[in-house]
Scaffold this motif. Structure first.
Motif, mmCIF file in Angstrom:
data_model
loop_
_atom_site.group_PDB
_atom_site.id
_atom_site.type_symbol
_atom_site.label_atom_id
_atom_site.label_comp_id
_atom_site.label_asym_id
_atom_site.label_seq_id
_atom_site.Cartn_x
_atom_site.Cartn_y
_atom_site.Cartn_z
ATOM 1 N N ALA A 24 0.835 -1.215 0.000
ATOM 2 C CA ALA A 24 0.000 0.000 0.000
ATOM 3 C C ALA A 24 0.862 1.254 0.000
ATOM 4 O O ALA A 24 0.501 2.272 -0.585
ATOM 5 N N VAL A 25 1.986 1.189 0.706
ATOM 6 C CA VAL A 25 2.944 2.300 0.747
ATOM 7 C C VAL A 25 4.303 1.699 0.424
ATOM 8 O O VAL A 25 4.742 0.747 1.076
ATOM 9 N N ASN A 26 4.945 2.245 -0.609
ATOM 10 C CA ASN A 26 6.113 1.583 -1.170
ATOM 11 C C ASN A 26 7.335 2.504 -1.196
ATOM 12 O O ASN A 26 7.454 3.361 -2.063
ATOM 13 N N ASP A 27 8.206 2.352 -0.184
ATOM 14 C CA ASP A 27 9.506 3.029 -0.230
ATOM 15 C C ASP A 27 9.366 4.558 -0.292
ATOM 16 O O ASP A 27 10.006 5.210 -1.116
ATOM 17 N N VAL A 28 8.511 5.111 0.565
ATOM 18 C CA VAL A 28 8.231 6.547 0.511
ATOM 19 C C VAL A 28 9.231 7.343 1.358
ATOM 20 O O VAL A 28 9.388 7.099 2.547
#
Length: 260
Positions: A24-28
């Motif tokens: 859902a959240v990728n390497d932010v």
């Protein structure tokens, strides 16, 4: 070390959240500048809300770090995060519908003081709370609604009250979750101006769909797509970015419209 001198108030490093194989959240990697209004935008399902849930510790990251004032807060509990001054508005529990507008703000002030402070024991301290509450209501333009029962407030005014109850918690970093969602033009304009006003001396990170709002008040915009950062910069930089236009419009010609 607790660093309040740095320009960066909040930083995420390779922040990632996966749910059973879905990322859902990728390497932010996010850097929020102290004193700025920073907007998080992106198509539905881009990971904006998950990002907020990670920052307020409603969710644990799969990997990565969250730093606030230079301190690693990745493993802290929601209550610790709130005590540090990271306060999220527009959660469902923001206001009590059957209390008056003034009482709602007073509850926020009492929460800030904590249970150790027996505010009901002294009339003077209660008067002091009332003074502070009236001051906050004036700040959000609700001074004439102090005695009104909250459930009777028009929608946009309820949102202003939610901002007041959030301000009562003395946020250093205020997280606003879709502050103009479901509003007509007049309310959108009023709440936008209100956010701009309360941003003075504070830092705001907001998730917002309304491009008109974002273009009007955000200093920095981070565009998420499928959980990853697609682009970042000022509204002019981001709205002119072909990848962003494609993500929003499915086309690279024409400007980024006020897509809700």
């Amino acid at each position: 070390m607790h660093d309040k001198t740095s320009d960066t108030i909040l930083e995420t490093r390779q922040l990632t959240k996966s749910f059973k194989g879905f990322t859902a959240v990728n390497d932010v990697n996010l850097r929020v500048q102290r004193g700025s209004i920073h907007a998080l935008i992106g198509p539905n399902g881009a990971g904006k809300t998950t990002c907020f849930n990670l920052l307020t510790k409603f969710l644990e990251p799969t990997q990565g770090q969250i730093l606030f004032n230079g301190q690693d807060i990745t493993r802290e509990q929601p209550a610790q995060i709130a005590r540090r001054g990271i306060i999220r508005s527009f959660q469902i529990s923001a206001v009590f519908p059957h209390l008056s507008v003034l009482e709602n703000v007073r509850v926020g002030l009492q929460r800030k003081l904590g249970t150790a402070y027996h505010f009901w024991k002294s009339e003077r301290s209660l008067n002091q709370l009332n003074e502070q509450a009236h001051h906050l209501l004036t700040e959000v333009g609700l001074q004439d609604f102090a005695r009104e029962t909250t459930v009777n407030l028009p929608y946009g005014r309820k949102r202003a009250l939610e901002i007041a109850t959030t301000l009562a918690m003395e946020p250093e970093l205020m997280l606003l979750d879709e502050p103009t969602q479901g509003m007509g033009h007049e309310d959108v304009d009023r709440v936008t101006q209100l956010i701009k006003k309360v941003a003075a001396g504070r830092t705001i990170l907001m998730v917002e769909h309304n491009m008109g709002v974002v273009s009007n008040i955000a200093h920095t915009i981070t565009v998420l797509q499928r959980g990853a950062v697609l682009a970042e910069g000022s509204y002019a930089e981001v709205s002119g970015n072909p990848a962003v236009m494609e993500a929003y419009m499915g086309t690279t010609d024409g400007q980024l419209q006020g897509a809700h």
